[in-house]
Design a protein around this motif. Structure first.
Motif, PDB file in Angstrom:
ATOM      1  N   PRO A   4      44.851   2.789-145.865  1.00  0.00           N
ATOM      2  CA  PRO A   4      43.996   3.615-144.996  1.00  0.00           C
ATOM      3  C   PRO A   4      44.410   3.590-143.545  1.00  0.00           C
ATOM      4  CG  PRO A   4      42.890   1.574-145.505  1.00  0.00           C
ATOM      5  CD  PRO A   4      44.157   1.596-146.338  1.00  0.00           C
ATOM      6  N   ARG A   5      45.390   2.771-143.180  1.00  0.00           N
ATOM      7  CA  ARG A   5      45.764   2.645-141.775  1.00  0.00           C
ATOM      8  C   ARG A   5      46.881   3.620-141.426  1.00  0.00           C
ATOM      9  NH1 ARG A   5      47.183  -3.611-142.041  1.00  0.00           N
ATOM     10  NH2 ARG A   5      47.996  -2.825-143.993  1.00  0.00           N
ATOM     11  N   PRO A   6      46.594   4.687-140.711  1.00  0.00           N
ATOM     12  CA  PRO A   6      47.658   5.586-140.289  1.00  0.00           C
ATOM     13  C   PRO A   6      48.401   5.005-139.104  1.00  0.00           C
ATOM     14  CG  PRO A   6      45.602   6.334-139.398  1.00  0.00           C
ATOM     15  CD  PRO A   6      45.294   5.109-140.230  1.00  0.00           C
ATOM     16  N   ALA A   7      49.613   5.455-138.903  1.00  0.00           N
ATOM     17  CA  ALA A   7      50.367   5.018-137.731  1.00  0.00           C
ATOM     18  C   ALA A   7      49.715   5.595-136.485  1.00  0.00           C
ATOM     19  CB  ALA A   7      51.815   5.487-137.835  1.00  0.00           C
ATOM     20  N   GLY A   8      49.716   4.818-135.395  1.00  0.00           N
ATOM     21  CA  GLY A   8      49.146   5.310-134.153  1.00  0.00           C
ATOM     22  C   GLY A   8      49.972   6.450-133.587  1.00  0.00           C
ATOM     23  N   ALA A   9      49.311   7.353-132.888  1.00  0.00           N
ATOM     24  CA  ALA A   9      50.010   8.464-132.272  1.00  0.00           C
ATOM     25  C   ALA A   9      50.907   7.962-131.154  1.00  0.00           C
ATOM     26  CB  ALA A   9      48.994   9.472-131.739  1.00  0.00           C
ATOM     27  N   ALA A  10      51.939   8.726-130.865  1.00  0.00           N
ATOM     28  CA  ALA A  10      52.873   8.332-129.818  1.00  0.00           C
ATOM     29  C   ALA A  10      52.139   8.147-128.503  1.00  0.00           C
ATOM     30  CB  ALA A  10      53.957   9.402-129.673  1.00  0.00           C
ATOM     31  N   GLY A  11      52.388   7.031-127.836  1.00  0.00           N
ATOM     32  CA  GLY A  11      51.760   6.750-126.558  1.00  0.00           C
ATOM     33  C   GLY A  11      50.324   6.291-126.643  1.00  0.00           C
ATOM     34  N   GLU A  12      49.775   6.145-127.857  1.00  0.00           N
ATOM     35  CA  GLU A  12      48.383   5.756-128.028  1.00  0.00           C
ATOM     36  C   GLU A  12      48.227   4.249-127.843  1.00  0.00           C
ATOM     37  OE1 GLU A  12      45.541   7.897-130.975  1.00  0.00           O
ATOM     38  OE2 GLU A  12      46.417   6.209-132.038  1.00  0.00           O
ATOM     39  N   VAL A  13      47.267   3.853-127.034  1.00  0.00           N
ATOM     40  CA  VAL A  13      46.993   2.440-126.793  1.00  0.00           C
ATOM     41  C   VAL A  13      45.859   2.003-127.709  1.00  0.00           C
ATOM     42  CG1 VAL A  13      46.240   0.720-125.108  1.00  0.00           C
ATOM     43  CG2 VAL A  13      47.757   2.594-124.402  1.00  0.00           C
ATOM     44  N   ILE A  14      46.101   0.968-128.502  1.00  0.00           N
ATOM     45  CA  ILE A  14      45.065   0.440-129.386  1.00  0.00           C
ATOM     46  C   ILE A  14      44.287  -0.627-128.629  1.00  0.00           C
ATOM     47  CG2 ILE A  14      44.581  -0.729-131.555  1.00  0.00           C
ATOM     48  CD1 ILE A  14      45.644   2.153-131.803  1.00  0.00           C
ATOM     49  N   GLN A  15      42.983  -0.392-128.448  1.00  0.00           N
ATOM     50  CA  GLN A  15      42.179  -1.353-127.687  1.00  0.00           C
ATOM     51  C   GLN A  15      41.482  -2.363-128.593  1.00  0.00           C
ATOM     52  OE1 GLN A  15      39.421   0.296-124.802  1.00  0.00           O
ATOM     53  NE2 GLN A  15      39.660  -1.586-123.633  1.00  0.00           N
ATOM     54  N   LEU A  16      41.103  -1.922-129.767  1.00  0.00           N
ATOM     55  CA  LEU A  16      40.361  -2.781-130.694  1.00  0.00           C
ATOM     56  C   LEU A  16      41.005  -2.673-132.063  1.00  0.00           C
ATOM     57  CD1 LEU A  16      37.791  -4.442-131.507  1.00  0.00           C
ATOM     58  CD2 LEU A  16      36.659  -2.232-131.873  1.00  0.00           C
ATOM     59  N   GLU A  17      41.150  -3.815-132.738  1.00  0.00           N
ATOM     60  CA  GLU A  17      41.797  -3.795-134.048  1.00  0.00           C
ATOM     61  C   GLU A  17      41.140  -4.803-134.988  1.00  0.00           C
ATOM     62  OE1 GLU A  17      46.284  -3.939-135.994  1.00  0.00           O
ATOM     63  OE2 GLU A  17      45.981  -4.508-133.896  1.00  0.00           O
ATOM     64  N   ALA A  18      40.816  -4.339-136.185  1.00  0.00           N
ATOM     65  CA  ALA A  18      40.368  -5.233-137.253  1.00  0.00           C
ATOM     66  C   ALA A  18      41.571  -5.572-138.121  1.00  0.00           C
ATOM     67  CB  ALA A  18      39.289  -4.552-138.093  1.00  0.00           C
ATOM     68  N   ARG A  19      41.738  -6.856-138.404  1.00  0.00           N
ATOM     69  CA  ARG A  19      42.876  -7.309-139.202  1.00  0.00           C
ATOM     70  C   ARG A  19      42.360  -8.069-140.420  1.00  0.00           C
ATOM     71  NH1 ARG A  19      46.568  -9.696-134.151  1.00  0.00           N
ATOM     72  NH2 ARG A  19      46.911  -7.648-133.123  1.00  0.00           N
ATOM     73  N   ASP A  20      42.421  -7.408-141.569  1.00  0.00           N
ATOM     74  CA  ASP A  20      41.958  -8.014-142.826  1.00  0.00           C
ATOM     75  C   ASP A  20      40.592  -8.660-142.646  1.00  0.00           C
ATOM     76  OD1 ASP A  20      44.233  -7.316-144.367  1.00  0.00           O
ATOM     77  OD2 ASP A  20      45.352  -8.939-143.420  1.00  0.00           O
ATOM     78  N   PHE A  21      39.680  -7.941-142.025  1.00  0.00           N
ATOM     79  CA  PHE A  21      38.389  -8.505-141.652  1.00  0.00           C
ATOM     80  C   PHE A  21      37.383  -8.383-142.795  1.00  0.00           C
ATOM     81  CE2 PHE A  21      34.198  -8.374-139.513  1.00  0.00           C
ATOM     82  CZ  PHE A  21      34.261  -9.594-138.851  1.00  0.00           C
TER      83      PHE A  21
END
Length: 263
Positions: A4-21
């Protein structure tokens, strides 16, 4: 099922991330292996049937779930590259950085001014009355409420309409300068006119804040969000650009929910 995790768009900054939560209330598992990247200064909508874990995920981000006895988690939630669960995490500071607006507006039984001023006073964010008054005005303006209440700042906030109370709660959250704003069904108890004002406000606020909104209304998700994540039975089934999720979902479960075949 696809990842379900798509690749981030070019130049997109990820501020929050769930990792196997994953998350449990006692022996009941509410979330299972959620992986979700939330882009900075975008609106991410969480949709899915009642009880699928959306609000649990939201309340985990600023650790509101810590207040509930006998809960536990596995995996991690990462804000700006740092775990919100790291041992040295200042939870009070975390909740300043990650503001929350609840389904039912919850203004304090104080004046409109004191509602907005409460956070800055407690956290000693400003010095002097003039600076505090300026911050209250700025917060009310950002919440699109100033013009409606500027002449009644000393009156009890409980006298405001439901929609005004919800915008006051947004102003109260903004007054402590958060980076992320969590909204748990912020318009579900409001009439259509008040709902429209909240949606317009969300559009304005995303230029300054990262917003994650739980909504039971798929039309609302389509209107306000840039990205949509579909949860089902505690799992993240699919996430992607909102237009793609609603017009060409990859997963059969997503399509069935969006078209009303279940949920």
């Amino acid at each position: 099922m696809q990842d379900p995790r798509p690749a981030g768009a070019a130049g997109e900054v990820i501020q929050l991330e769930a990792r196997d939560f994953s998350f449990w209330y006692g022996t009941t598992q509410a979330l299972e292996g959620v992986n979700l990247a939330v882009p900075k200064r975008k609106v991410t909508a969480l949709i899915g049937p009642s009880g699928c874990g959306k609000s649990t995920f939201l309340r985990s981000v600023n650790r509101m779930n810590d207040l509930i006895p006998n809960v536990r988690h596995e995996g991690d939630l990462v804000l700006d590259g740092e775990s919100v669960y790291r041992p040295e995490q200042d939870v009070v500071l975390l909740r300043r950085r990650v503001g929350m607006v609840f389904q039912k507006s919850n203004p304090f039984p104080k004046s409109i001014f004191d509602n907005v001023a409460y956070g800055p006073r407690v956290n000693r964010l400003v010095n002097g009355r003039a600076a505090l008054e300026a911050l209250v005005e700025e917060s009310l303006r950002r919440a699109a409420l100033w013009d409606e209440v500027r002449d009644q700042l000393g009156e009890n906030a409980l006298g405001l309409s439901g929609g005004q109370q919800q915008r006051l709660c947004i102003a109260r959250a903004l007054a402590v300068s958060p980076e992320v704003l969590l909204m748990d069904e912020p318009a579900s108890a409001l009439d259509p006119i008040a709902t429209q004002k909240i949606e317009e406000l969300i559009h304005e606020l995303k230029s300054e804040y990262t917003i994650v909104i739980v909504t039971p209304n798929m039309q609302q998700a389509a209107r306000v969000s840039d990205r949509t994540a579909f949860f089902y039975l505690g799992r993240l089934v699919e996430v992607g650009n909102t237009e793609e999720i609603f017009t060409a979902p990859r997963e059969e479960q997503t399509e069935a929910y969006i078209t009303g075949r279940f949920g």
